[in-house]
Scaffold this motif. Structure first.
Motif, PDB file in Angstrom:
ATOM      1  N   VAL A  66       0.840  -1.211   0.000  1.00  0.00           N
ATOM      2  CA  VAL A  66       0.000   0.000   0.000  1.00  0.00           C
ATOM      3  C   VAL A  66       0.873   1.258   0.000  1.00  0.00           C
ATOM      4  O   VAL A  66       0.614   2.196  -0.757  1.00  0.00           O
ATOM      5  N   ASP A  67       1.915   1.250   0.861  1.00  0.00           N
ATOM      6  CA  ASP A  67       2.687   2.482   1.071  1.00  0.00           C
ATOM      7  C   ASP A  67       4.168   2.330   0.714  1.00  0.00           C
ATOM      8  O   ASP A  67       4.801   1.340   1.110  1.00  0.00           O
ATOM      9  N   PRO A  68       4.749   3.322   0.029  1.00  0.00           N
ATOM     10  CA  PRO A  68       6.185   3.283  -0.260  1.00  0.00           C
ATOM     11  C   PRO A  68       6.983   3.815   0.931  1.00  0.00           C
ATOM     12  O   PRO A  68       7.494   4.935   0.917  1.00  0.00           O
ATOM     13  N   VAL A  69       7.057   3.013   1.977  1.00  0.00           N
ATOM     14  CA  VAL A  69       7.728   3.448   3.208  1.00  0.00           C
ATOM     15  C   VAL A  69       8.882   2.500   3.536  1.00  0.00           C
ATOM     16  O   VAL A  69       9.034   1.444   2.906  1.00  0.00           O
ATOM     17  N   TRP A  93      13.936  -9.521  -0.028  1.00  0.00           N
ATOM     18  CA  TRP A  93      13.388 -10.566  -0.906  1.00  0.00           C
ATOM     19  C   TRP A  93      14.071 -10.566  -2.276  1.00  0.00           C
ATOM     20  O   TRP A  93      14.013 -11.532  -3.034  1.00  0.00           O
ATOM     21  N   GLY A  94      14.709  -9.433  -2.607  1.00  0.00           N
ATOM     22  CA  GLY A  94      15.341  -9.308  -3.928  1.00  0.00           C
ATOM     23  C   GLY A  94      14.362  -8.857  -4.997  1.00  0.00           C
ATOM     24  O   GLY A  94      14.486  -9.247  -6.167  1.00  0.00           O
ATOM     25  N   ALA A  95      13.382  -8.041  -4.606  1.00  0.00           N
ATOM     26  CA  ALA A  95      12.392  -7.547  -5.576  1.00  0.00           C
ATOM     27  C   ALA A  95      13.060  -6.650  -6.614  1.00  0.00           C
ATOM     28  O   ALA A  95      13.982  -5.895  -6.301  1.00  0.00           O
ATOM     29  N   ASP A  96      12.576  -6.754  -7.846  1.00  0.00           N
ATOM     30  CA  ASP A  96      13.068  -5.887  -8.925  1.00  0.00           C
ATOM     31  C   ASP A  96      12.131  -4.696  -9.116  1.00  0.00           C
ATOM     32  O   ASP A  96      12.481  -3.711  -9.763  1.00  0.00           O
ATOM     33  N   LEU A  97      10.913  -4.858  -8.584  1.00  0.00           N
ATOM     34  CA  LEU A  97       9.893  -3.812  -8.741  1.00  0.00           C
ATOM     35  C   LEU A  97       8.972  -3.826  -7.526  1.00  0.00           C
ATOM     36  O   LEU A  97       8.589  -4.899  -7.053  1.00  0.00           O
ATOM     37  N   VAL A  98       8.658  -2.630  -7.041  1.00  0.00           N
ATOM     38  CA  VAL A  98       7.672  -2.490  -5.972  1.00  0.00           C
ATOM     39  C   VAL A  98       6.506  -1.708  -6.567  1.00  0.00           C
ATOM     40  O   VAL A  98       6.703  -0.616  -7.112  1.00  0.00           O
ATOM     41  N   VAL A  99       5.322  -2.293  -6.482  1.00  0.00           N
ATOM     42  CA  VAL A  99       4.112  -1.594  -6.948  1.00  0.00           C
ATOM     43  C   VAL A  99       3.348  -1.174  -5.708  1.00  0.00           C
ATOM     44  O   VAL A  99       2.968  -2.022  -4.893  1.00  0.00           O
ATOM     45  N   THR A 100       3.164   0.125  -5.537  1.00  0.00           N
ATOM     46  CA  THR A 100       2.410   0.608  -4.372  1.00  0.00           C
ATOM     47  C   THR A 100       1.138   1.319  -4.820  1.00  0.00           C
ATOM     48  O   THR A 100       1.036   1.767  -5.966  1.00  0.00           O
ATOM     49  N   HIS A 101       0.193   1.402  -3.882  1.00  0.00           N
ATOM     50  CA  HIS A 101      -1.036   2.153  -4.163  1.00  0.00           C
ATOM     51  C   HIS A 101      -0.780   3.652  -3.994  1.00  0.00           C
ATOM     52  O   HIS A 101      -1.164   4.450  -4.829  1.00  0.00           O
ATOM     53  N   HIS A 102      -0.116   4.004  -2.921  1.00  0.00           N
ATOM     54  CA  HIS A 102       0.130   5.431  -2.675  1.00  0.00           C
ATOM     55  C   HIS A 102       1.404   5.899  -3.379  1.00  0.00           C
ATOM     56  O   HIS A 102       2.430   5.218  -3.329  1.00  0.00           O
ATOM     57  N   PRO A 103       1.342   7.059  -4.031  1.00  0.00           N
ATOM     58  CA  PRO A 103       2.543   7.618  -4.662  1.00  0.00           C
ATOM     59  C   PRO A 103       3.564   8.021  -3.593  1.00  0.00           C
ATOM     60  O   PRO A 103       3.193   8.321  -2.455  1.00  0.00           O
ATOM     61  N   LEU A 104       4.841   8.034  -3.970  1.00  0.00           N
ATOM     62  CA  LEU A 104       5.872   8.510  -3.042  1.00  0.00           C
ATOM     63  C   LEU A 104       5.836  10.038  -2.996  1.00  0.00           C
ATOM     64  O   LEU A 104       5.821  10.636  -1.933  1.00  0.00           O
ATOM     65  N   TYR A 105       5.820  10.642  -4.159  1.00  0.00           N
ATOM     66  CA  TYR A 105       5.785  12.111  -4.246  1.00  0.00           C
ATOM     67  C   TYR A 105       4.465  12.517  -4.903  1.00  0.00           C
ATOM     68  O   TYR A 105       4.154  12.075  -6.005  1.00  0.00           O
ATOM     69  N   LEU A 106       3.707  13.371  -4.227  1.00  0.00           N
ATOM     70  CA  LEU A 106       2.455  13.867  -4.819  1.00  0.00           C
ATOM     71  C   LEU A 106       2.653  15.247  -5.417  1.00  0.00           C
ATOM     72  O   LEU A 106       1.961  15.647  -6.335  1.00  0.00           O
ATOM     73  N   ARG A 107       3.603  15.975  -4.857  1.00  0.00           N
ATOM     74  CA  ARG A 107       3.864  17.335  -5.354  1.00  0.00           C
ATOM     75  C   ARG A 107       5.266  17.376  -5.957  1.00  0.00           C
ATOM     76  O   ARG A 107       6.078  16.499  -5.686  1.00  0.00           O
ATOM     77  N   GLY A 108       5.504  18.418  -6.726  1.00  0.00           N
ATOM     78  CA  GLY A 108       6.814  18.557  -7.350  1.00  0.00           C
ATOM     79  C   GLY A 108       7.911  18.634  -6.316  1.00  0.00           C
ATOM     80  O   GLY A 108       7.711  19.170  -5.232  1.00  0.00           O
ATOM     81  N   THR A 109       9.056  18.052  -6.626  1.00  0.00           N
ATOM     82  CA  THR A 109      10.179  18.139  -5.705  1.00  0.00           C
ATOM     83  C   THR A 109      11.417  18.525  -6.504  1.00  0.00           C
ATOM     84  O   THR A 109      11.499  18.258  -7.711  1.00  0.00           O
ATOM     85  N   THR A 110      12.345  19.192  -5.849  1.00  0.00           N
ATOM     86  CA  THR A 110      13.575  19.578  -6.545  1.00  0.00           C
ATOM     87  C   THR A 110      14.749  18.738  -6.071  1.00  0.00           C
ATOM     88  O   THR A 110      15.878  18.956  -6.475  1.00  0.00           O
ATOM     89  N   SER A 111      14.485  17.776  -5.183  1.00  0.00           N
ATOM     90  CA  SER A 111      15.582  16.966  -4.663  1.00  0.00           C
ATOM     91  C   SER A 111      15.102  15.582  -4.263  1.00  0.00           C
ATOM     92  O   SER A 111      14.025  15.438  -3.682  1.00  0.00           O
ATOM     93  N   ALA A 169      19.055  11.866  -0.034  1.00  0.00           N
ATOM     94  CA  ALA A 169      18.680  10.953   1.047  1.00  0.00           C
ATOM     95  C   ALA A 169      18.625  11.660   2.400  1.00  0.00           C
ATOM     96  O   ALA A 169      18.850  11.061   3.447  1.00  0.00           O
ATOM     97  N   THR A 170      18.297  12.947   2.366  1.00  0.00           N
ATOM     98  CA  THR A 170      18.176  13.717   3.600  1.00  0.00           C
ATOM     99  C   THR A 170      16.738  13.722   4.097  1.00  0.00           C
ATOM    100  O   THR A 170      16.450  14.248   5.168  1.00  0.00           O
ATOM    101  N   THR A 171      15.816  13.178   3.298  1.00  0.00           N
ATOM    102  CA  THR A 171      14.425  13.055   3.729  1.00  0.00           C
ATOM    103  C   THR A 171      14.051  11.583   3.634  1.00  0.00           C
ATOM    104  O   THR A 171      14.724  10.819   2.948  1.00  0.00           O
ATOM    105  N   PHE A 172      12.943  11.196   4.280  1.00  0.00           N
ATOM    106  CA  PHE A 172      12.588   9.772   4.211  1.00  0.00           C
ATOM    107  C   PHE A 172      12.241   9.378   2.786  1.00  0.00           C
ATOM    108  O   PHE A 172      12.555   8.270   2.341  1.00  0.00           O
ATOM    109  N   LYS A 173      11.651  10.288   2.025  1.00  0.00           N
ATOM    110  CA  LYS A 173      11.309   9.966   0.638  1.00  0.00           C
ATOM    111  C   LYS A 173      12.563   9.802  -0.217  1.00  0.00           C
ATOM    112  O   LYS A 173      12.658   8.892  -1.036  1.00  0.00           O
ATOM    113  N   GLY A 174      13.532  10.681   0.000  1.00  0.00           N
ATOM    114  CA  GLY A 174      14.800  10.569  -0.722  1.00  0.00           C
ATOM    115  C   GLY A 174      15.510   9.274  -0.373  1.00  0.00           C
ATOM    116  O   GLY A 174      16.115   8.622  -1.234  1.00  0.00           O
TER     117      GLY A 174
END
Ligand SMILES: [Zn+2]
Length: 284
Positions: free
Chosen positions: A49-52, A62-80, A83-88
């Protein structure tokens, strides 16, 4: 010979886009590929469900090559994506681990079948389902679903059925309305379904099950004579869709002669992790 073959990420993305057309997403949404090289091979796909962080842990272990989530990681534009944020950090860890990330959000909500179809089945609805709010361009798709229980039952019994059918989270389901009221026709909406309270009332259903209901909209809805309400955890209402999406994607790929391994994450990523009953039994 290894029974697990692989294909390029671009091929998997094309199949996902065919199931959950990105053009169906709301204008404010951000769906599709978040990171990943279209040419990289995909053998193992994790659905969550969540990209967390905990989902990234599971994917990499598990060695996944792809993660499909329901919720987007970024909903708004980002300029970075530093890895200084949890999303990064999510982006960095996935790329380092060779895993792509793809989101199917409001396009999966309105798909036929979509998020609320799986929810409807999980809480006991049988027979035909129809959208609670049909899409303008195709009434077979849309937000939420309406369906029937196999037999009329008291609200309390439906709530127990729903609780048993949904994955467990820290909080129990909340119920509004006379528990002895008889219900049969049910509307459901995966995720925050607040905006559909009026639609559920107009549809004349007996009970509306969704997540993230708030005091004022819910209270006013009940005062206006609206259907009974069942409020479940956001994560739990969307989780049942993952198995359905995994099955549809693997079938679509198998039809093209491609075998991949799909897994549904069992990580409970609902925002609420405990109640006072868990933390201090004297508080209950
Ligand atoms: Zn959601």
């Amino acid at each position: 010979m290894d029974s697990i073959s692989s294909c390029a990420l671009a091929e998997v993305v094309a199949r996902l886009d065919a199931l959950y057309d990105p053009s169906w997403a709301e204008s404010w949404d951000a769906v599709g590929l978040v990171c990943g090289d279209p040419e990289q091979p995909v053998r193992k796909i994790l659905f969550a469900v969540d990209p967390v962080a905990v989902v990234v842990d599971e994917a990499l272990a598990w060695g996944a090559d792809l993660v499909v989530t329901h919720h987007p990681l970024y909903l708004r534009g980002t300029t970075s994506v530093a890895a200084t944020t949890f999303k990064g950090r999510v982006v960095h860890r996935l790329i380092r681990g060779g895993a792509a990330l793809y989101a199917a959000h409001t396009n999966a909500d309105v798909a036929d079948p979509g998020v609320s179809d799986a929810l409807a089945r999980a809480v006991g609805l049988t027979g035909d389902l129809r959208p609670l709010q049909p899409a303008a361009d195709d009434p077979r798709r849309g937000l939420g679903r309406i369906g029937d229980l196999p037999a009329p039952m008291p609200l309390r019994e439906f709530a127990a059925l729903a609780a048993a059918g949904l994955p467990r989270t820290a909080a129990p389901l909340r119920v509004a309305g006379d528990p002895d009221r008889t219900v049969r026709t049910v509307a459901v909406c995966g995720g925050a379904g607040d905006s559909l309270l009026g639609t559920a009332r107009a549809a004349g259903v007996d009970v509306f099950l969704t997540a993230d209901l708030r005091h004022h909209p819910a209270g006013e809805h009940l005062e206006a004579g609206g259907p009974a309400l069942v409020d479940a955890s956001h994560w739990a209402t969307e989780w049942p869709w993952l198995a359905d999406a995994a099955e549809r994607l693997t079938s679509a790929l198998a039809a093209g002669g491609i075998t991949v391994e799909a897994r549904v994450s069992g990580a409970v990523t609902d925002a609420w992790t405990a109640t006072t009953t868990d933390l201090d039994p004297r508080a209950s």
